[in-house]
Enzyme design. Structure first.
Site, mmCIF file in Angstrom:
data_model
loop_
_atom_site.group_PDB
_atom_site.id
_atom_site.type_symbol
_atom_site.label_atom_id
_atom_site.label_comp_id
_atom_site.label_asym_id
_atom_site.label_seq_id
_atom_site.Cartn_x
_atom_site.Cartn_y
_atom_site.Cartn_z
ATOM 1 N N GLY A 12 0.817 -1.210 0.000
ATOM 2 C CA GLY A 12 0.000 0.000 0.000
ATOM 3 C C GLY A 12 0.852 1.261 0.000
ATOM 4 O O GLY A 12 0.361 2.359 -0.241
ATOM 5 N N ASP A 46 18.370 4.981 -2.712
ATOM 6 C CA ASP A 46 18.693 3.558 -2.689
ATOM 7 C C ASP A 46 20.112 3.359 -2.160
ATOM 8 O O ASP A 46 21.073 3.861 -2.742
ATOM 9 C CB ASP A 46 18.583 2.956 -4.090
ATOM 10 C CG ASP A 46 18.838 1.457 -4.048
ATOM 11 O OD1 ASP A 46 17.900 0.714 -3.702
ATOM 12 O OD2 ASP A 46 19.985 1.034 -4.310
ATOM 13 N N TYR A 51 27.631 -0.968 0.221
ATOM 14 C CA TYR A 51 28.172 0.157 -0.556
ATOM 15 C C TYR A 51 29.212 0.955 0.246
ATOM 16 O O TYR A 51 29.855 1.845 -0.283
ATOM 17 C CB TYR A 51 27.055 1.090 -1.042
ATOM 18 C CG TYR A 51 26.031 0.438 -1.937
ATOM 19 C CD1 TYR A 51 26.271 -0.809 -2.508
ATOM 20 C CD2 TYR A 51 24.818 1.047 -2.218
ATOM 21 C CE1 TYR A 51 25.328 -1.418 -3.325
ATOM 22 C CE2 TYR A 51 23.872 0.448 -3.037
ATOM 23 C CZ TYR A 51 24.127 -0.787 -3.573
ATOM 24 O OH TYR A 51 23.185 -1.376 -4.375
ATOM 25 N N LYS A 80 19.978 -2.737 2.065
ATOM 26 C CA LYS A 80 20.031 -4.165 1.689
ATOM 27 C C LYS A 80 20.879 -4.975 2.663
ATOM 28 O O LYS A 80 21.920 -4.503 3.133
ATOM 29 C CB LYS A 80 20.596 -4.305 0.273
ATOM 30 C CG LYS A 80 19.914 -3.398 -0.732
ATOM 31 C CD LYS A 80 20.324 -3.632 -2.163
ATOM 32 C CE LYS A 80 19.762 -2.537 -3.050
ATOM 33 N NZ LYS A 80 20.543 -1.276 -3.057
ATOM 34 N N HIS A 113 20.090 -8.700 -0.500
ATOM 35 C CA HIS A 113 20.882 -8.129 -1.601
ATOM 36 C C HIS A 113 21.117 -9.117 -2.756
ATOM 37 O O HIS A 113 21.073 -8.752 -3.920
ATOM 38 C CB HIS A 113 22.224 -7.619 -1.042
ATOM 39 C CG HIS A 113 22.841 -6.519 -1.838
ATOM 40 N ND1 HIS A 113 23.567 -5.498 -1.267
ATOM 41 C CD2 HIS A 113 22.844 -6.272 -3.158
ATOM 42 C CE1 HIS A 113 23.988 -4.684 -2.225
ATOM 43 N NE2 HIS A 113 23.567 -5.135 -3.373
#
Ligand code: A2P
Length: 298
Positions: A12, A46, A51, A80, A113
């Site tokens: 939703g 994101d 990272y 992730k 991930h």
């Protein structure tokens, strides 16, 4: 003018169509990039533990909130779960570290991930029992309010089928490599049918020549836009959210200017597929995850 398009997830919630990718966003640059992006109108970011820039992102977000530019609830933030954290106890440790780095209270979306577990140097493709264990731990994070939605990344259809057969909470998103050279129409169709939203990573082809493809350039010339805007708009037109990475202020701003491509231009872009992946674990982990060689997979 950006179109401001967005998509509805099966939870939703609303996910803005264009987000800022932070993969390969250099430390020392990513915080500034985030500030430019927020000023340009981005509300979808994101990120990922892997990272290696989450702390700097957290610092930038703290400053942005302090300046009153946006409120936490106006942002859609994805992170992730890295491959070495697939065991349930490690899922709890990983989310604690990510939320500690970001200092934003909760994630809008937390993705597994890769369907690959790391145990030291051992790298294994998850089977149904491994993903079941990990997914139960992901579901618990929703129950605990640490994340609003859960999903996966880099999952081909055969692994999504396994996951759907055991999931109490359906994955909201599958984030995969998608661009006109690798359009993956079968996966797109399957995910649409199952109510799983697709997010396109490396939408500009990750520096491997897609931006210079003569067809992309031709559509850019015809529409008076740049190649990045064309590729981003193509992704949005297919119903996927798109997360171009940039740390360059001008490109961050221009990438947010998506527009509506004509059906004819979309068809032209659809014709340039090469099925070439820029990110394939066959190359870096020796795992044939996508099984592209098998008939009908692409
Ligand atoms: P930079 O950060 O210097 O802008 P992808 O999102 O497909 O992985 O592509 C990211 C790569 O493309 C990065 O090298 C990024 O570099 C570059 N890039 C991002 N936006 C554009 C654009 N609009 N035009 C050209 N290159 C871009």
């Amino acid at each position: 003018m950006a179109t401001g398009r967005s998509f509805k997830l099966n939870t939703g919630a609303t996910i803005p169509a264009v987000g800022l990718g932070t993969w390969k966003a250099e430390p020392g640059k990513v915080g500034e990039a985030l500030k430019v992006a927020i000023d340009a109108g981005y509300r979808h970011i994101d990120g990922a533990w892997a990272y290696d820039n989450e702390k700097e992102v957290g610092d930038a977000l703290a400053e942005i909130f302090k300046q009153g530019k946006v409120k936490r609830e106006d942002l859609f933030y994805t992170s992730k779960l890295w491959n070495k954290f697939h065991k349930p106890a490690d899922v709890q440790k990983a989310i604690a570290e990510t939320l500690g780095n970001l200092r934003i209270g909760y994630l809008d979306l937390y993705l597994v991930h890769w369907p690959v577990s790391f145990d030291g140097d051992k790298k294994t493709l998850d089977d149904k029992s491994t993903i079941t264990e990990t997914w139960r731990a992901m579901e618990k994070l929703v129950d605990e309010g640490k994340v609003r939605a859960i999903g996966v990344a880099n999952f081909p259809e055969y692994l999504l089928q396994d996951l759907l057969s055991i999931a109490r909470i359906k994955p909201a998103v599958n984030q995969v490599e998608l661009h006109p050279h690798l359009p993956q129409p079968k996966l797109l169709e399957y995910c649409k049918k199952e109510g799983i939203h697709l997010t396109a990573y490396s939408p500009l082809g990750s520096g491997k020549g897609l931006l210079d493809d003569p067809v992309v350039k031709e559509v850019a010339k015809k529409t008076g836009k740049d190649a990045g805007q064309v590729l981003i708009s193509w992704g949005v037109a297919r119903g996927t959210s798109v997360i171009p990475k940039s740390t360059n202020p001008d490109r961050i701003r221009s990438n947010f200017q998506d527009f509506e491509l004509s059906p004819e231009d979309i068809k032209t872009l659809d014709s340039i597929k090469t099925h070439h992946r820029t990110c394939d674990p066959k190359e870096f982990w020796g795992i044939d995850l996508f099984k592209d060689g098998e008939k009908g997979n692409l």
